[in-house]
Write an enzyme that holds these catalytic residues in place. Structure first.
Site, short mmCIF file in Angstrom:
data_model
loop_
_atom_site.label_atom_id
_atom_site.label_comp_id
_atom_site.label_asym_id
_atom_site.label_seq_id
_atom_site.Cartn_x
_atom_site.Cartn_y
_atom_site.Cartn_z
CE LYS A 173 -1.63 3.07 1.90
NZ LYS A 173 -1.32 4.46 1.41
CD GLU A 176 -2.37 8.72 0.63
OE1 GLU A 176 -1.38 7.97 0.79
OE2 GLU A 176 -3.13 9.04 1.56
NE ARG A 177 0.56 13.45 0.70
CZ ARG A 177 -0.75 13.32 0.94
NH1 ARG A 177 -1.60 13.15 -0.06
NH2 ARG A 177 -1.23 13.37 2.16
CB SER A 226 4.27 10.79 10.26
OG SER A 226 2.96 10.30 10.13
CB CYS A 281 13.34 9.49 7.72
SG CYS A 281 14.35 8.17 7.10
CD GLU A 384 9.81 14.10 10.53
OE1 GLU A 384 8.66 13.69 10.75
OE2 GLU A 384 10.70 13.40 10.03
P1 NAD Z 1 2.52 9.51 6.58
O1 NAD Z 1 2.60 8.94 7.95
O2 NAD Z 1 1.61 10.66 6.33
O3 NAD Z 1 2.09 8.38 5.53
C1 NAD Z 1 2.73 7.13 5.46
C2 NAD Z 1 1.75 6.09 4.98
O4 NAD Z 1 0.68 5.99 5.92
C3 NAD Z 1 1.11 6.40 3.64
O5 NAD Z 1 1.04 5.22 2.89
C4 NAD Z 1 -0.26 6.92 4.01
O6 NAD Z 1 -1.23 6.63 3.03
C5 NAD Z 1 -0.57 6.17 5.29
N1 NAD Z 1 -1.44 6.93 6.19
C6 NAD Z 1 -1.51 8.28 6.32
N2 NAD Z 1 -2.42 8.62 7.25
C7 NAD Z 1 -2.93 7.48 7.74
C8 NAD Z 1 -3.89 7.17 8.75
N3 NAD Z 1 -4.51 8.14 9.43
N4 NAD Z 1 -4.15 5.89 9.01
C9 NAD Z 1 -3.52 4.92 8.34
N5 NAD Z 1 -2.61 5.14 7.37
C10 NAD Z 1 -2.29 6.40 7.08
O7 NAD Z 1 4.03 9.87 6.16
P2 NAD Z 1 4.54 10.60 4.85
O8 NAD Z 1 4.16 12.04 4.93
O9 NAD Z 1 4.17 9.83 3.64
O10 NAD Z 1 6.12 10.43 5.04
C11 NAD Z 1 6.90 11.33 5.79
C12 NAD Z 1 7.17 10.77 7.18
O11 NAD Z 1 7.77 9.50 7.09
C13 NAD Z 1 8.14 11.63 7.98
O12 NAD Z 1 7.70 11.69 9.31
C14 NAD Z 1 9.45 10.85 7.89
O13 NAD Z 1 10.36 11.09 8.93
C15 NAD Z 1 8.95 9.46 7.92
N6 NAD Z 1 9.91 8.53 7.36
C16 NAD Z 1 10.57 7.70 8.23
C17 NAD Z 1 11.51 6.82 7.75
C18 NAD Z 1 12.23 5.90 8.68
O14 NAD Z 1 12.84 4.96 8.20
N7 NAD Z 1 12.19 6.10 9.98
C19 NAD Z 1 11.80 6.76 6.38
C20 NAD Z 1 11.11 7.63 5.52
C21 NAD Z 1 10.16 8.49 6.03
#
Ligand code: NAD
Length: 499
Positions: A173, A176-177, A226, A281, A384
């Protein structure tokens, strides 16, 4: 307008839920496609296909499974430019950076080609009279992964390459961006010889994620994104009896000691703070110079470098340093946090607020920002920002600098710049952060080591890729086998112990 699909059982399938999300071109601010958002029924269909296909894949010997990955690596190299372009178009990062995103995923696939070696079990000959004991690593069955927008090639490959090498079916999954590259990866895996149903892409949002978390067939869930969502997925997945690993947000500190090579430190900070518009990240978002004199020298070196940064669309050529951020909402959030920094009294030394790019006024570009003299209680330090904003917090001593990084709730990555081996060694030993750089600003481990933070940057025990991935995607079964020697002694009624 282009309508994207899901990738189910080897075919592109239109969404049936009636819900869609816009996929933007962040450089122009235009909607370039729409992506279907799956409902529970669509996820259940994917799970059914995966469940039907997985046993035969698990029974395929590991060398044959590895050969599919070998072919996949060749196809990734063949299509590198196409993948990088599709990635940049939806994400906004520069083309070389997009190729790097694919390449770092490709390296995990290369590691997973070693599956026959990595899946070898353990064997004890003659653990007792006529008794052999052996353990085997067996696939979990149907597995799933939920990935973020910022590495749409690398992070899906972190997950599906080991999952599939171990004999699982995998449902991705993606964010979606920027869903196009994940769909292309699934097509390439099939071209490489992967049976239908073993790698599927189900696009969606929370509804699709919840369908994964509550599905009874899915055995494991991997998540990167996140921290609030990581916590939610970890808690819900575990409560539903799944094996879960979740990786969250970050606030990575770089400590600059007075003896550091200041040009080297400044170059490292600019790349690690502003590369990919700070949407990594492992980006360095906090610089901690030790001593005011060090801080003054550092700021003096940083300012001209930051002012020289070239911000632009990926189409503008290779000398663009970074592109737009991913959405208008991300841009607004960065601008809001910058304003809190000013309001709360940090010194804005490089002000990117008026940044405009001619011809791209509707794109989500954010100029580079540098704050000095920020303090622990400020929002720009606590949260962040995930944008091109570097925050400098001055420490008076090494212990104070170490304490800052240790007290922060996130623990993904960190770095120290120094010429003093003793300080570097002490830092690496004492810091409570998962990935540490010594004169290396972004210490992302290579594929054969494991990737993972500590504290609120991770939920779960096992890291991404490297040997941990082979543990995460398999269960151990241990067999104690006795082949009677012919001497029949009758039954034993007390617990056998080794004397
Ligand atoms: P996000 O948490 O908004 O989304 C991640 C995924 O979760 C997406 O597939 C999204 O569709 C899904 N999602 C979003 N809201 C949801 C909800 N309410 N319920 C269930 N699923 C949901 O993160 P993002 O904006 O795509 O990515 C950026 C974040 O990811 C930053 O915080 C970054 O630090 C983190 N990140 C961490 C690592 C790591 O290895 N620690 C690596 C890359 C990115």
């Amino acid at each position: 307008m282009q309508e994207l699909t899901h990738y189910l059982n080897g075919a592109h399938v239109k969404g049936t839920s009636g819900r869609f999300a816009d996929v933007m071109n962040p450089a122009t601010g235009e909607v370039q496609a729409r992506v279907p958002l799956a409902n529970g029924a669509e996820m259940a269909q994917a799970v059914a296909y995966a469940q039907a296909a997985q046993p035969a894949w698990a029974a395929t010997n590991p060398q044959r499974r590895a050969r599919v990955l070998m072919k996949f690596v060749a196809l990734l190299n063949r299509d590198m430019d196409k993948l990088a372009e599709a990635l940049s178009r939806e994400h906004g990062k520069t083309l070389p950076d997009a190729a790097g995103d694919v390449q770092r995923g490709l390296e995990v696939v290369e590691y997973c080609i070693g599956a026959p070696e990595l899946l070898k079990g353990e064997f004890t000959d003659s653990a007792g009279p006529g008794i052999d004991m052996y353990s085997m690593r067996q696939a979990l069955g149907v597995t799933a992964g939920i990935t973020p927008f910022n590495f749409p090639a690398m992070i899906p490959m972190w997950m599906f390459a080991p999952a599939i090498a171990c004999g699982n079916a995998f449902i991705l999954k993606p964010s979606e961006r920027d869903p196009s590259v994940p769909l292309m990866l699934a097509e390439l895996m099939e071209e490489a010889g992967l049976p239908k149903g073993i790698l599927q892409v189900v696009n969606g949002d929370k509804e699709a994620v919840d369908a994964i978390l509550h599905d009874e067939v899915i055995q494991s869930v991997g998540f990167v994104g996140s921290t609030p969502i990581a916590e939610y997925i970890y808690a819900t997945g575990c409560a539903n009896g799944k094996r879960v690993q979740c990786f969250g947000g970050a606030k990575n500190h770089m400590i600059i000691m007075p003896d550091a090579d200041m040009d080297q430190a400044a170059d490292a900070l600019v790349g690690a703070g502003f590369g990919a518009a700070g949407e990594r990240c492992m980006a360095i978002s906090v610089a901690v110079p030790v001593g005011d004199e060090t801080a003054d020298r550092l700021i003096e070196k940083l300012v001209p470098r930051i002012e020289k940064l070239k911000v632009g669309p990926y189409t503008a050529g290779k000398d663009v340093d970074y592109g737009p951020v991913v959405t208008a909402a991300a841009k607004a959030n960065i601008e809001r946090l910058v304003q809190t920094g000013i309001d709360q009294g940090a010194e804005l030394v490089v002000d990117g607020r008026d940044f405009k790019l001619q011809g791209y006024e509707d794109g989500f570009f954010v100029g580079p920002h540098l704050f000095d003299r920020a303090t622990k209680d400020m929002d720009i330090y606590k949260y962040e920002i995930f944008g091109p904003v570097l925050t400098c917090v001055r420490a008076q001593t090494y212990e104070e600098a170490l304490g800052l990084a240790m007290d922060h709730e996130y623990g993904n990555g960190t770095a120290i710049f120094t010429r003093d081996g003793d300080a570097a060694r002490d830092f690496a030993n004492r810091i409570n952060i998962g990935m540490v750089g010594v004169n290396v600003p972004i210490p992302v481990p290579l594929a054969y080591h494991t990737f993972g933070g500590w504290k609120k940057s991770v939920f779960g025990d096992l890291n991404q890729h490297g040997p941990d991935a082979f543990k995460f995607y398999t269960r151990t079964k241990t067999v104690t086998a006795r082949w009677p020697s012919g001497i029949k002694e009758g039954g034993e009624f007390s617990i056998p112990v080794m004397e």
